[in-house]
Design an enzyme around this catalytic site. Structure first.
Site, short mmCIF file in Angstrom:
data_model
loop_
_atom_site.label_atom_id
_atom_site.label_comp_id
_atom_site.label_asym_id
_atom_site.label_seq_id
_atom_site.Cartn_x
_atom_site.Cartn_y
_atom_site.Cartn_z
N ASP A 23 -24.03 -39.38 30.39
CA ASP A 23 -23.00 -38.64 29.66
C ASP A 23 -21.99 -39.60 29.03
OD1 ASP A 23 -21.59 -36.37 28.74
OD2 ASP A 23 -20.21 -36.53 30.44
N ASN B 13 -26.08 -45.42 39.49
CA ASN B 13 -25.16 -44.28 39.46
C ASN B 13 -25.95 -42.98 39.43
OD1 ASN B 13 -22.36 -43.05 38.90
ND2 ASN B 13 -23.65 -42.18 37.28
N GLU B 14 -25.69 -42.14 40.43
CA GLU B 14 -26.24 -40.77 40.51
C GLU B 14 -27.74 -40.69 40.31
OE1 GLU B 14 -24.16 -37.93 38.10
OE2 GLU B 14 -22.43 -37.90 39.44
N ASN C 4 -20.22 -38.87 44.36
CA ASN C 4 -19.68 -38.23 43.16
C ASN C 4 -19.70 -36.73 43.40
OD1 ASN C 4 -19.79 -40.82 42.21
ND2 ASN C 4 -21.22 -40.43 40.54
N TYR D 267 -17.80 -32.80 42.50
CA TYR D 267 -16.99 -32.04 41.54
C TYR D 267 -16.79 -30.60 42.01
CZ TYR D 267 -17.53 -35.98 38.34
OH TYR D 267 -17.48 -37.23 37.77
N TYR E 77 -17.70 -28.26 38.57
CA TYR E 77 -19.07 -27.82 38.35
C TYR E 77 -19.54 -26.84 39.42
CZ TYR E 77 -19.35 -31.66 34.98
OH TYR E 77 -19.13 -32.50 33.91
N GLU F 264 -16.50 -40.64 42.28
CA GLU F 264 -16.15 -39.81 41.12
C GLU F 264 -15.64 -38.46 41.60
OE1 GLU F 264 -19.02 -39.16 38.04
OE2 GLU F 264 -19.65 -41.27 37.97
N TRP G 128 -12.58 -39.84 38.26
CA TRP G 128 -13.35 -39.85 37.02
C TRP G 128 -12.57 -39.03 36.00
CZ3 TRP G 128 -17.09 -42.88 35.61
CH2 TRP G 128 -17.80 -42.59 34.44
N LYS H 296 -12.39 -35.84 30.94
CA LYS H 296 -11.95 -35.97 32.32
C LYS H 296 -10.95 -37.11 32.52
CE LYS H 296 -15.91 -33.85 34.61
NZ LYS H 296 -16.79 -33.66 33.45
#
Length: 608
Positions: free
Chosen positions: A160, A409-410, A463, A465, A469, A501, A546, A565
């Protein structure tokens, strides 16, 4: 790979500036054999995408061409002549006149070409560079190419942030003696009040070597002969977060009684370790406060800019941040050098973002594909990933600010095949550098029950949210979900946990008395909810919001003019959350180990 320096035996010339520029679709075959047939010029360093008011250039998929004339200084006769690119995103081929002299895959690490036998001092040559922005399932980061209805290649990718490309970092021509230092590795330790600086040198050919270590006053505190050894520094001043102290290692390569090459390296004496559920710097618990960032600004894209470098670090200081993660790729080496000098702690991340096809399915609505398979992320991807790790650690191993390597990452660490993919890479990271802990940020799909790799890393980086989300706008539910999640990891693994994050998209200037998502009030309330939970988790060692600033993304219906963000706008104006973070991190200094700073932030007013 040594960073090029101007020393008593080495010279350095910048090739930054305006270069001829063209898309491959506008040129004939073998364009490197003549001056480029173009009226366009592109700035170096800068991504090319936003430089021109031209949709075709902005959206181009494939090769672009850069070209300029270079004159070799006439005083470089009898010297080794080297051409260096700090980065070319994502792959490059380099031509000197009609000869290809270098090729490189990987968009964020440097590469070189030895031109000693190709060019001559006092002469000119035509330098042409082809840069390819295409990403596939076997590149890092990965992507997907398809032929559209217009007959052209179209690029999609699984991360992203916008796929900025080109020569976004500096280009250099430099000289060294024929007999020269090729590499130096420094590791540090502490024995009581004595600092230990172990060094290992390599040279182009066998030759005697000597080193000496100078303090910041220029006084020699230790010296040694030979290509390896350990320097002992009595009453050493340690490199500390917020209190950088750098010694200078002076290295000489000899030929008989003569010094043939000199090189200098800043050295910060410090230790890093993980013990139980604590992260230690110099044997003391450290608590990360800061951000995930991006190299991103208007017009320049990912082009390195020293003005933004200074301003961004002053904003980090203003918020009270003591650290950041180089999400999601190695940053320009100037960034790490600045962090070294100013005592900012860095988690250094390779460009392995997007190794998660579940995210692709969620964003596109397509049926999910297995992330790890012969047709998706496979052995060739793993080999490219390994090379990225080698180049990252080779470049950044001597920076005291770098305290941990982030392998990816992720990724889809909950999927079948994840362990087989990552275990060799984590082992390689430790083999290349046994002195620093290793981590990997964990996507929300991977829970403490389903993740297949968490036992391999030293620090669990999450990470999450909740409230954005998941349970969007419902911070009461989000708080319960987050705490249950963190306690699950803590109970199962007993390792340090940090939030790598957490954040919420926020439109600057959008307000509501009811703390509605996308408003500045909601972003501040969202962060406060997370912080309440963090403070209840005993093994929690850090919080990276983040993001530091809004950044450019590709086209998507869930993005309006990029990712929002950031606690600062893309042009670095503060949102309400920036002030809330500043208040929290200032208060944390009095109660969290490792968050103290030497002095109060210099900036005391809102920054516009």
């Amino acid at each position: 790979m040594l960073k090029p320096l101007a020393t008593a035996t080495r010279d350095l010339a910048s090739l930054d500036g305006l270069w001829l520029f063209a898309l491959d679709t506008k040129l004939g075959p073998e364009p490197w054999r003549a001056p480029l047939d173009t009226h366009l010029e592109a700035a170096v360093p800068a991504s090319y995408n936003d430089l021109f008011a031209d949709r075709e250039i902005h959206d181009h998929v494939g090769l672009v061409w850069y070209q300029r004339t270079v004159r070799v200084p006439r005083g470089w006769a009898d010297q080794r002549i080297v051409l260096r690119f700090d980065a070319a995103t994502h792959a490059a081929a380099v031509y000197v006149d009609d000869v290809v002299v270098a090729e490189h895959d990987g968009g964020y690490t440097p590469f070189e070409a030895d031109l000693t036998d190709v060019v001559a001092a006092g002469t000119e040559f035509r330098l042409t560079v082809a840069v390819d922005n295409r990403l596939t399932n076997v590149t890092i980061p990965p992507g997907k190419l398809a032929i559209g209805a217009d007959g052209k290649e179209h690029q999609s990718y699984f991360h992203d942030f916008y796929n900025y490309a080109g020569l976004a970092r500096s280009v250099w021509l430099y000289s060294t003696p024929r007999t020269h230092l090729t590499d130096v590795t420094v590791t540090t330790d502490v024995d009581g009040g004595t600092g230990l600086v172990a060094y290992c040198l390599t040279a182009s050919e066998p030759a005697p070597a000597s080193v000496r270590l100078l303090d910041e006053a220029g006084i020699t505190v230790a010296s040694c002969d030979g290509h390896s050894g350990t320097l002992r520094v009595d009453d050493a001043v340690l490199w500390r977060p917020g209190a950088a102290y750098l010694y200078r290692l002076e290295i000489e390569i000899h030929d008989g009684w003569h010094t043939v090459d000199k090189y200098e390296l800043p050295v910060g004496i410090r230790t890093v370790a993980v013990e139980g559920d604590q992260f230690l710097i110099n044997g003391e618990p450290f608590y990360f406060t800061g951000f995930g960032k991006h190299e991103d600004s208007a017009v320049r894209g990912k082009g390195h800019d020293n003005a933004y470098l200074v301003h961004d670090f002053r904003l980090l200081d203003w918020t009270g941040a003591n650290s950041f993660r180089t999400s999601h790729y190695p940053y320009a080496e100037e960034v790490l050098e600045y962090a070294d000098r100013h005592g900012i702690v860095v988690i250094d991340e390779t460009a392995a973002v997007g190794l998660n096809l579940a995210v692709e399915a969620g964003l596109t609505g397509q049926p999910p594909r297995p992330t790890f398979s012969p047709d998706t992320i496979n052995d060739r991807t793993q080999a490219a990933h390994a090379q990225h790790l080698r180049e990252l650690i080779d470049r950044d191993k001597n920076h005291p600010s770098v305290v941990m390597w982030c392998v990816a990452n992720e990724p889809s660490s909950n999927e079948e095949g994840a362990r087989e993919y990552f275990e060799p890479l984590i082992d390689l990271t430790r083999e290349l550098d046994p002195t620093r802990p290793v981590t990997m940020t964990t996507v929300i799909f991977a829970t403490c029950e389903t993740d297949r790799t968490a036992d391999l890393v030293d620090v669990i980086s999450l990470n999450r949210y909740y409230g954005w989300y998941v349970a969007t706008g419902d911070l009461e539910t989000a708080e319960k979900l987050l705490e249950a999640d963190l306690r699950g990891w803590m109970t199962k693994y007993g390792k340090p946990i940090m939030m790598s994050e957490y954040g919420a998209d926020t439109i600057p200037g959008l307000h509501s008395v009811t703390s509605t998502p996308w408003t500045e009030e909601f972003q501040a309330d969202f962060l406060a909810m997370n912080h309440r939970v963090f403070d209840r988790i005993p093994s929690f060692v850090g919080e990276h919001v983040w993001n530091f600033a809004d950044f450019g993304t590709g086209p998507a219906i869930h993005r309006v003019d990029g990712n929002k963000k950031g606690v600062f706008t893309r042009d670095r104006k503060p949102k309400a959350a920036a002030f809330a973070l500043r208040e929290r991190w200032k208060e944390l200094r009095g109660r969290k180990p490792g968050t103290q700073t030497v002095q109060e932030p210099v900036l005391t007013a809102p920054i516009a």
